[in-house]
Design an enzyme around this catalytic site. Structure first.
Site, PDB file in Angstrom:
ATOM      1  N   LYS A 222       0.830  -0.780   0.023  1.00 51.47           N
ATOM      2  CA  LYS A 222       0.017  -0.042  -0.425  1.00 51.47           C
ATOM      3  C   LYS A 222       0.646   1.046  -0.139  1.00 51.47           C
ATOM      4  O   LYS A 222       0.688   2.350  -1.247  1.00 51.47           O
ATOM      5  CB  LYS A 222      -0.696   0.188   0.893  1.00 51.47           C
TER       6      LYS A 222
ATOM      7  N   ARG B  98      -3.573   2.898   9.186  1.00 56.86           N
ATOM      8  CA  ARG B  98      -3.300   1.547   8.609  1.00 56.86           C
ATOM      9  C   ARG B  98      -2.745   0.893   8.039  1.00 56.86           C
ATOM     10  O   ARG B  98      -0.774   0.882   7.461  1.00 56.86           O
ATOM     11  CB  ARG B  98      -4.039   1.769   6.905  1.00 56.86           C
TER      12      ARG B  98
ATOM     13  N   GLY C  62      -7.958  -7.548   5.012  1.00 53.28           N
ATOM     14  CA  GLY C  62      -8.763  -7.955   6.808  1.00 53.28           C
ATOM     15  C   GLY C  62      -8.481  -8.896   6.970  1.00 53.28           C
ATOM     16  O   GLY C  62      -9.128  -8.939   8.504  1.00 53.28           O
TER      17      GLY C  62
ATOM     18  N   MET D 145      -5.368  -7.587   9.495  1.00 55.76           N
ATOM     19  CA  MET D 145      -5.010  -7.291  10.116  1.00 55.76           C
ATOM     20  C   MET D 145      -6.082  -5.469  10.465  1.00 55.76           C
ATOM     21  O   MET D 145      -6.889  -5.012   9.708  1.00 55.76           O
ATOM     22  CB  MET D 145      -3.492  -6.207   9.762  1.00 55.76           C
TER      23      MET D 145
ATOM     24  N   ARG E  26      -4.176  -1.418  -6.132  1.00 56.93           N
ATOM     25  CA  ARG E  26      -2.541  -2.516  -6.371  1.00 56.93           C
ATOM     26  C   ARG E  26      -3.086  -3.626  -7.226  1.00 56.93           C
ATOM     27  O   ARG E  26      -3.771  -3.287  -7.713  1.00 56.93           O
ATOM     28  CB  ARG E  26      -3.073  -3.399  -4.542  1.00 56.93           C
TER      29      ARG E  26
ATOM     30  N   HIS F 244     -16.097  -9.452   2.488  1.00 53.26           N
ATOM     31  CA  HIS F 244     -14.672 -10.703   2.572  1.00 53.26           C
ATOM     32  C   HIS F 244     -14.731 -12.132   1.848  1.00 53.26           C
ATOM     33  O   HIS F 244     -13.766 -11.576   1.656  1.00 53.26           O
ATOM     34  CB  HIS F 244     -14.706 -10.711   4.146  1.00 53.26           C
TER      35      HIS F 244
ATOM     36  N   SER G  66      11.877 -43.493 -20.299  1.00 56.81           N
ATOM     37  CA  SER G  66      10.748 -42.844 -19.423  1.00 56.81           C
ATOM     38  C   SER G  66      10.859 -43.223 -17.858  1.00 56.81           C
ATOM     39  O   SER G  66      10.971 -44.447 -17.606  1.00 56.81           O
ATOM     40  CB  SER G  66       9.527 -43.320 -19.981  1.00 56.81           C
TER      41      SER G  66
ATOM     42  N   ASP H  46       7.478 -45.824  -9.163  1.00 53.16           N
ATOM     43  CA  ASP H  46       8.557 -47.264  -8.573  1.00 53.16           C
ATOM     44  C   ASP H  46       9.882 -46.596  -8.155  1.00 53.16           C
ATOM     45  O   ASP H  46       9.829 -46.807  -7.144  1.00 53.16           O
ATOM     46  CB  ASP H  46       8.656 -48.009  -9.635  1.00 53.16           C
TER      47      ASP H  46
ATOM     48  N   CYS I 145       6.661 -40.461 -16.984  1.00 51.76           N
ATOM     49  CA  CYS I 145       5.801 -41.157 -16.703  1.00 51.76           C
ATOM     50  C   CYS I 145       4.710 -41.477 -15.327  1.00 51.76           C
ATOM     51  O   CYS I 145       3.611 -41.486 -15.008  1.00 51.76           O
ATOM     52  CB  CYS I 145       5.174 -41.823 -18.130  1.00 51.76           C
TER      53      CYS I 145
ATOM     54  N   TYR J  24      10.359 -34.693 -23.149  1.00 51.17           N
ATOM     55  CA  TYR J  24       9.143 -34.886 -22.605  1.00 51.17           C
ATOM     56  C   TYR J  24       8.581 -35.188 -21.382  1.00 51.17           C
ATOM     57  O   TYR J  24       9.106 -35.519 -20.068  1.00 51.17           O
ATOM     58  CB  TYR J  24       8.186 -35.670 -24.213  1.00 51.17           C
TER      59      TYR J  24
HETATM   60  C1  PEP Z   1       6.101 -45.834 -12.668  1.00 47.36           C
HETATM   61  O1  PEP Z   1       6.478 -46.450 -11.445  1.00 47.36           O
HETATM   62  O2  PEP Z   1       5.811 -44.301 -13.120  1.00 47.36           O
HETATM   63  C2  PEP Z   1       4.687 -46.107 -13.649  1.00 47.36           C
HETATM   64  C3  PEP Z   1       4.187 -44.611 -14.119  1.00 47.36           C
HETATM   65  O3  PEP Z   1       4.807 -47.266 -13.677  1.00 47.36           O
HETATM   66  P1  PEP Z   1       3.364 -47.995 -12.755  1.00 47.36           P
HETATM   67  O4  PEP Z   1       2.901 -46.628 -11.783  1.00 47.36           O
HETATM   68  O5  PEP Z   1       2.654 -48.739 -13.540  1.00 47.36           O
HETATM   69  O6  PEP Z   1       3.983 -48.917 -12.240  1.00 47.36           O
HETATM   70 MG    MG Z   2       5.433 -48.698 -12.397  1.00 42.76          MG
END
Ligand code: PEP
Ligand code: MG
Length: 918
Positions: free
Chosen positions: A27, A100, A109, A111, A368, A486, A800, A805, A867, A887
């Site tokens: 402020k 203020r 609101g 303080m 603000r 509020h 991947s 796991d 993944c 990715y």
């Molecule tokens: C993992 O282990 O991250 C995975 C994608 O395989 P799942 O969850 O099927 O074991």
């Molecule tokens: Mg797995």
């Protein structure tokens, strides 16, 4: 510690500016900017800011002020007096000030504020003279000062904790209510001079009686009392709770702003209001706000009177009969309109402004960056790029993944909504829809949500003490208050569904019941559904749906993200429907197709039965027969998904189920299975017992299944490649990527690759093709695999990371059993986050980085993705980007969030690099 403790602003000048938020609070910094920046120099009432460092000093030094503060304050006050041509405490022409709070980050609101400071028995006549003999106004100002001061300074700051309903403010309010009743009037404005004089005298008595002290009649005592109370309120219960939720550091401290009072309650040519340079509820590029004639700022926020719209655009069901500011005071409106335009241009962002009109003269009290909900954030960012007000990177940095998530929130199924008539209508204060059971108190909201129940908090109006309950509820519904009340402010900040000012509600707390005009009474525990985007309230539990894929603005915004990000975004999908949905959301392929999922759910009885036969087979012959029967199912399932993802890569993982999960438990199913295998029940028992494992997560799964039963892998390779071949023949471009799970040594992979090669040659031959584009790769989900990634990458074309796991095996935490201990770990701070939600960068992350580096050493072209569930977590996506992945893959609904997070990761990295260079 800086030497300067007090920063002056006013008269076209300012000691501070907008960049000094840490020192002056949001402020204070913006008041300085508005007052002093050469391109603004707006009509800001003069004043000064005491820095946040003074607050820190105050708490570190047993609530003492730094040396010299009194003198600095006195000096700044003199400057204010010079500009205003009046003096603080002057009986003939007194200057009044407001005191203020103002933290670095807005804490709406949470303080305290004291207004009308400097009004005493001696200065009252002077103010009456100034106001042109308006005694009513002066005594009203005096009673407001007493109410605020006794509550904030004499009670709260003094650490007094009264019992429920016995706080001094409530006690004074009761005196006022009694007077109103006696006089037969409803509103405060209906009280006359005599009433107010009476109230002032009664208030003084009550304050003395309850708090054992006189209300101070000395302006300086009031000023320092106010300053101390604001500093104290930094550590008030509400403020601390809010900071905990919002992750605002407790050591930041608040600044104190002392500013000349201007009065919106000096008559019908005076007013006060709150406005936004764009609509914070949906992002429309239209000036939007509300105001109250003859009122002070607190009246707007308190939601006691329904504010009027500032212009036609701001009209709603609720206030459409009230006169707009544009009509009532066209000249002032035009000035305000021009100022808001200049402010937005100056700040390059949507502003939230507070203004007061005193006897036809406009003053700017605050500006603000305006809080906005997710839909508004996306629209404003996208529009501002088009208007060339900001660049694309700024647009991306303005929308958080959480805000984007709000757009992906459910709405009421349109058909269902059409078929139901709303019971009531209020103001649309928070987006999306929600349904839940009615609760009437914050405590009940917290208790029931802990029991896993969905609740909607229904209140007359909310106040900062309700914060935790509001958080726990699915949505909030209030009977009173406007778009800046509020409840509306807080819900909007959180992106929570919220309807306010629903005047058809009559709440009876004692009976835990709400009477809805025209719809009867509802009780605690009964279901209602809210449409927070339209402000509608429905009885019962209406069906919800997701609306995100049809949202044009969202798509435009995500395209901006796509222009910045370098990570590809894929999806985890196992059905053609999921694949199509993910494509609509912008997925660029499938990163994980879990083959075993074709054996779950609807229509899976037959393939499941055949899979069971395969699992229960004890000889090669038996198994080959079962595998042969399964082949057709697997192929057609894969083919459908490959087709849905035409033109994009699809990573198909070979079967990875812990086998025992597929053994039937029902007697009937077991008998049928035994019959089909032509074995006795005893034999079936024996075989299923032999499949039981003590630790199935580390048992006979993944590649181990393929190593022990090569015919199972063979069938899958053939299914994938034949599906691809058939689609190729039909002129479709498909890119299967065959993925082997749970690998820990390269030899497992070569073992499987040999089979794949043989099948590939056979399929080419069968279809008369020269090649089928495909890849052969693996999951890295065992720590050992990450460590020997260099060797694995000699055989695999892609990695991947299966971080589900990998996290399980790195921590040694069973994925399925963390519920017993993880909450305690988080509570005690042993772990900062659930490592199954956000990648543990220190440990698991180190394995990922090692795996990528070692893998790319031997295979420069190695494609790398993730993944595990972390692929949809914004923080983890930032890590994946820095680690150099190609990715991330996440569930279809997370794809838009991943697109944004991947773009933000690029920006964050640029900022981090710039920071390092300095
Ligand atoms: C993992 O282990 O991250 C995975 C994608 O395989 P799942 O969850 O099927 O074991
Ligand atoms: Mg797995």
């Amino acid at each position: 510690m800086s030497k300067k403790n007090v920063y002056f602003f006013g008269g076209g000048k300012a000691d501070g500016n907008e960049s000094m938020k840490n020192l002056l609070g949001g402020k204070g910094a913006n008041l300085a900017e508005m007052a002093g920046h050469p391109s603004l120099r707006l009509p800001v009432p003069p004043g000064f800011t005491i820095t946040t460092e003074v607050c820190t000093y105050y708490y570190q030094n047993k609530k003492k002020y730094p040396a010299g503060l009194k003198e600095e304050v006195a000096k700044a006050l003199k400057k204010v007096e010079a500009i205003m041509g009046k003096s603080f405490g002057d009986p003939s022409d007194p200057l009044l000030v407001s005191v203020r709070s103002g933290a670095r980050k807005s804490m709406p609101g949470m303080m305290e504020t004291v207004l009308n400071v400097g009004l005493t028995e001696k200065t009252i006549p002077g103010l009456i003279k100034q106001s042109g003999g308006n005694q009513r106004f002066v005594y009203d100002a005096y009673r407001r000062l007493m109410m605020m001061y006794s509550d904030v300074v004499m009670e709260k700051a003094a650490g007094i904790e009264p019992k429920d309903e016995m706080g001094i403010r409530r006690q004074l309010e009761r005196i006022m209510d009694a007077r109103k009743k006696e006089r037969g009037v409803k509103n405060d404005v209906d009280l006359n001079v005599e009433d107010l004089k009476y109230l002032c005298a009664e208030f003084k008595k009550k304050i003395r009686e309850v708090l054992g002290q006189e209300f101070p009649d000395d302006p300086m005592a009031q000023l320092w009392g106010g300053i101390g109370a604001v500093f104290s309120s930094w550590n008030g219960k509400r403020a601390v709770a809010y900071r905990n939720i919002e992750h605002i550091p407790h050591e930041w401290g608040t600044a104190v702003n002392v500013q000349t009072m201007v009065f919106g309650n000096m008559g019908n040519d005076s007013a006060t209001g709150v406005a936004f340079t764009r609509n914070p509820g949906n992002g429309d590029a239209a000036f939007y706000g509300e105001y109250l004639v003859n009122a002070q700022g607190e009246d707007v926020v308190a939601g006691i009177r329904t504010p009027a719209p500032i212009n036609q655009y701001s009209q709603s069901e609720h206030n459409k009969d009230l006169e707009t500011l544009e009509r009532k005071m066209p000249k002032v409106y035009k000035e305000l309109f021009d100022i808001q335009k200049r402010l937005e241009k100056h700040y390059h962002d949507m502003q939230d402004i507070e203004f007061t009109i005193e006897k036809g003269r406009l003053f700017m009290l605050q500006c603000r960056i305006g809080k906005r909900n997710g839909p508004a954030a996306v629209k404003i960012a996208t529009d501002m790029v088009k208007e060339k007000l900001i660049d694309k990177t700024t647009a991306v940095s303005r929308v958080t993944p959480e805000q984007l998530d709000e757009l992906l929130h459910p709405i009421i199924n349109p058909a269902e909504e059409k078929a139901n008539k709303p019971m009531a209508k209020g103001l649309p204060a928070g987006p999306g829809a929600a349904c839940g059971m009615i609760v009437f108190t914050s405590a009940d909201a917290i208790r029931l949500s802990k029991e896993g129940k969905k609740v909607i908090l229904v209140r007359e109006e909310t106040n900062p003490e309700d914060i935790d309950g509001m958080r726990a509820a699915e949505a909030i519904l209030t009977a009173r208050g406007g778009m800046t009340s509020h409840a509306a402010l807080v819900a909007r900040g959180w992106g929570k569904c919220c309807v306010v000012g629903c005047s058809a509600l009559e709440i009876d707390l004692s009976k835990k019941e709400v009477e809805i005009e025209g719809a009867g009474a509802l009780h605690e525990g009964e279901w209602i559904t809210l449409n927070g985007t339209k402000g509608l309230v429905y009885k019962g539990q209406l069906k919800m749906m997701d609306a995100s894929s049809e949202n044009e603005i969202l798509n435009e915004f995500l395209k901006i993200c796509d222009g910045i990000r370098t990570l590809n975004i894929r999806t985890n999908a196992d059905t053609p429907e999921d694949a199509r949905k993910a494509r609509q959301f912008g997925a660029e392929g499938i990163g994980l197709f879990r083959t075993e999922h074709m054996f779950y759910g609807k229509g899976s009885e037959e393939p499941l039965f055949k899979l069971r036969k395969m699992i229960m087979s004890s000889s090669l012959e038996e198994r080959q027969k079962a595998v042969g029967e399964l082949f057709g199912h697997v192929k057609s399932d894969i083919k459908a998904t490959l087709e849905a993802m035409e033109g994009l890569p699809v990573t198909i993982r070979l079967l990875d189920p812990p086998l025992h999960e597929f053994v039937p438990h029902q007697q009937q199913a077991r008998e049928t299975l035994a019959g089909s295998l032509n074995i006795s029940m005893e034999e079936l028992e024996k075989r299923s017992d032999s499949l039981a494992e003590s630790n199935p997560m580390m048992g006979h799964r993944g590649v181990r299944l393929g190593v022990t039963y090569p015919e199972v892998s063979e069938m899958q390779f053939r299914a994938i490649l034949e599906a691809a071949a058939e689609l190729l023949k039909a002129g479709k471009k498909v890119f299967p990527e065959i993925m082997i799970p749970v690998v820990c040594t390269v030899k497992e992979l070569t073992d499987q690759l040999d089979i794949a090669k043989k099948v590939y040659a056979e399929v080419l031959n069968k279809f008369g093709l020269k090649k089928i584009d495909h890849m052969f790769g693996t999951m890295i989900e065992i720590p050992r695999a990450a460590l020997v990634a260099d060797k694995i990458a000699e055989v695999a074309s892609f990695f991947s990371f299966g971080t589900n796991d990998l996290t399980q095996m790195t921590f040694g935490f069973s994925r399925d059993d963390i519920g017993a201990f993880l909450p305690e770990y988080l509570k005690k701070g042993i772990l900062a986050d659930d490592p199954f939600q956000t990648i543990d960068q220190e440990g698991v992350g180190e394995l990922i980085a090692t795996g990528i580096n070692r893998g790319r050493k031997t295979n420069k072209k190695l494609k790398v993705g993730i993944c595990g569930e972390h692929g949809g977590d914004p923080r983890s996506i930032g890590f994946c980007y820095r680690a150099g992945m190609n990715y991330v893959s996440c569930s279809p609904f997370r794809v838009p969030i991943a697109r944004l997070a991947a773009a933000r990761a690029v920006l964050a990295n640029k900022t981090a690099k710039k920071g390092k260079k300095k």
